[in-house]
Enzyme design. Sequence first.
Site, mmCIF file in Angstrom:
data_model
loop_
_atom_site.group_PDB
_atom_site.id
_atom_site.type_symbol
_atom_site.label_atom_id
_atom_site.label_comp_id
_atom_site.label_asym_id
_atom_site.label_seq_id
_atom_site.Cartn_x
_atom_site.Cartn_y
_atom_site.Cartn_z
ATOM 1 N N THR A 20 6.823 13.274 9.897
ATOM 2 C CA THR A 20 6.016 14.447 10.237
ATOM 3 C C THR A 20 5.695 14.525 11.724
ATOM 4 O O THR A 20 5.572 15.621 12.281
ATOM 5 C CB THR A 20 4.704 14.415 9.428
ATOM 6 O OG1 THR A 20 5.008 14.409 8.036
ATOM 7 C CG2 THR A 20 3.829 15.613 9.737
ATOM 8 N N ASP A 168 13.585 12.041 6.640
ATOM 9 C CA ASP A 168 12.316 12.077 5.931
ATOM 10 C C ASP A 168 12.127 10.695 5.321
ATOM 11 O O ASP A 168 13.064 10.106 4.788
ATOM 12 C CB ASP A 168 12.350 13.138 4.833
ATOM 13 C CG ASP A 168 10.982 13.341 4.197
ATOM 14 O OD1 ASP A 168 10.517 12.412 3.508
ATOM 15 O OD2 ASP A 168 10.398 14.423 4.361
ATOM 16 N N SER A 169 10.929 10.149 5.391
ATOM 17 C CA SER A 169 10.744 8.753 4.964
ATOM 18 C C SER A 169 11.023 8.559 3.477
ATOM 19 O O SER A 169 11.280 7.434 3.042
ATOM 20 C CB SER A 169 9.327 8.274 5.297
ATOM 21 O OG SER A 169 8.362 8.899 4.486
ATOM 22 N N THR A 199 5.047 8.956 6.758
ATOM 23 C CA THR A 199 3.963 8.178 6.151
ATOM 24 C C THR A 199 4.220 7.792 4.698
ATOM 25 O O THR A 199 3.654 6.814 4.211
ATOM 26 C CB THR A 199 2.637 8.965 6.223
ATOM 27 O OG1 THR A 199 2.785 10.205 5.524
ATOM 28 C CG2 THR A 199 2.258 9.233 7.665
ATOM 29 N N ASP A 200 5.063 8.541 3.972
ATOM 30 C CA ASP A 200 5.197 8.307 2.531
ATOM 31 C C ASP A 200 5.667 6.900 2.196
ATOM 32 O O ASP A 200 5.190 6.291 1.240
ATOM 33 C CB ASP A 200 6.151 9.338 1.911
ATOM 34 C CG ASP A 200 5.521 10.713 1.791
ATOM 35 O OD1 ASP A 200 4.283 10.796 1.918
ATOM 36 O OD2 ASP A 200 6.251 11.691 1.578
#
Length: 660
Positions: A20, A168-169, A199-200
């Site tokens: 993000t 994207d994580s 962060t995920d």
Amino acid sequence: MELSGSTNEAKVLVIYTGGTVGMLVGHQGYVPEPYFLTETLRSQTRFHDPLQDSLFSNSATVQRFRAWSSGRSRPQSPARGAGDGSQSSTEAIGPTLAVRSSRPIGHTPQPDEWNPLQMRNNHFCTRVSDNVYESRLPSLVTPKAKIPGGTTSKSIRYAILEWNPLLDSTNMDIQDWIRIATEIELNYTFDAFVILHGTDTMAYTASALSFLLEDLGKTVILTGAQIPLSQLRNDAVDNLMGALTIAGNYIIPECCLYFNHTLFRGNRVTKMSSYDLSAFDSPNFPPLVKVGIDISVNWNDVIRQTDLRRFRVHRDMSPHVATLRLFPGISGATIRAFCMPPIRGVVLETFGAGNAPQRPDITAALMDACERGLIIVAISQCTKGLVSDAYETGRALLKIGVIPGGDMTPECALTKLSYLLSKTELSTQDVRNLVGVPLRGELTRPTGSGQAHQTGSTIDQNVESIQQLLSQFVKLTRPPSAAPQANVKTDLIESDAAAPWSWTAAEAATTEAALLPFLVHLAAAKDDIESLKYCLKPAAAEDSVDALKLGMIPGGIANCLESGSGRSPLHVAALNGHGRSVEVLLRAGALVHLRDTLGHTALYLAARQGHEEVVDTLVSAGAILGGTDEHFANLVAKEALEASDQSTLRIWIKAGCKAT
């Protein structure tokens, strides 16, 4: 420990994997945009002050600013900027840093573009060896600033190694963890590393890297954001600036996670909220750093390497691990199906303090799996707490072969099991034994009742402690021919009849903390092993007085600095060629990458003085030449080569010089 250097500039590599933090608003929500993050940071003076760049003079003047601004007003294309008398792209962009990766970086040159000057100015990617690529990336530099408690103002120069494509994580997997670890290894000459990540799954990556980065000696920090930098109100600025500040100013040789003004041990963290800016927490372990008006470092809990081994990366993790969460009504058939091959390890999330249903079908399923060689690790479903044998249902699991995982987080237990199972040299029993042993501070070591900390200290104990310390001073400072000194204890007790009748543990610790740094430097200079071990003993002790002493000396007594030279005891021992003292200090957690006020490491000082044995010891512990050391060392090695001084040349080559 605060980093030091003659240029007052730390060098940090930022590995931007995605997330993000660098996203923009698209038609369907936040989406990553290549190079947006780098260019945004370049435009903000808090993240990039071009007046700090070395291609200008050292003082901030009107002339410097006008030279810089006039240069920016005449942008040149890369093709024209080299060799036609106009401003080159290096002048427009600023200094660059050499960065390596396991993947191609940036622009790949065409056959007609293989001009050395153009390649440097255009940051072309070159292939160094199989699966190793190098490019000179434009660097950014923060304004000079003094951290709270610091001694000098310092800027942080950093390059951003951006992945292509940005991830994207949620798409992160084992190979991506290994890629991050490999890029840290390829660029280990940098002072520290910041990893920008979604962060995920950030807690999973932080835990995995803590195991993959074996014998780590430098700071590695993961961070990201809940709100991207592109938004007016965001947490990206604080998180990135905080991570850069800690990475550029302190040596905390762990894989850490920084979020919302707090630095955590990476394998102790779990994501607690998808909504709050304080998205992460470490429920069973205190933060390593709290950032407010002051920067408060919990040095007592910072891990330091105590084995004489070089940093290395383990490039494998077993994919055959999984997490099974118990729930009321779960059946033995479900457990049997879950534990079928190729699964080799299971993290079992149990109720409370390690409890599970006692139905025969469940017990039989778990027992059969353990007997087949499956490794089952029990952790608690509770966010805070640990697995224990306080309940009969918990003890029943241990009897059938389930291993207690202590207070590990689910992310940590899974990645640790994956790491251990990938080590072919470990037997199944070895893995079972190591699961419950703290390898990177990931779980709290069990303590028996006999190991409980004491909260107080008697007058006699306090006096005895100070007496021993002063006795060491007497021994070290007395000339060899001097007469024996008076009894220190008698002098202490009888010198003042009106002495205070009480002395707290904190007061004793304060006194010793003031005296110990002088003593440890003196012991290192004289190669007095007995006195050196006496000073370093608190580093391994567990009583409250010794813990307080350590907390009052940043980085621990093994890394205390002289006020003028900025040298640690390791610097002193290496400079004097005291190999025994060097080894004792390293085993006590002395940091091999620490620099003195002139920017020199212990390795450079030992090599400069010709202490070959000390060079060998430091190199075996992971010491490398970098920064100003590397430049000076290469010059000395070149002179030795030209003078056919084989002895000097051999030492510098051992230290890591390339005398060509």
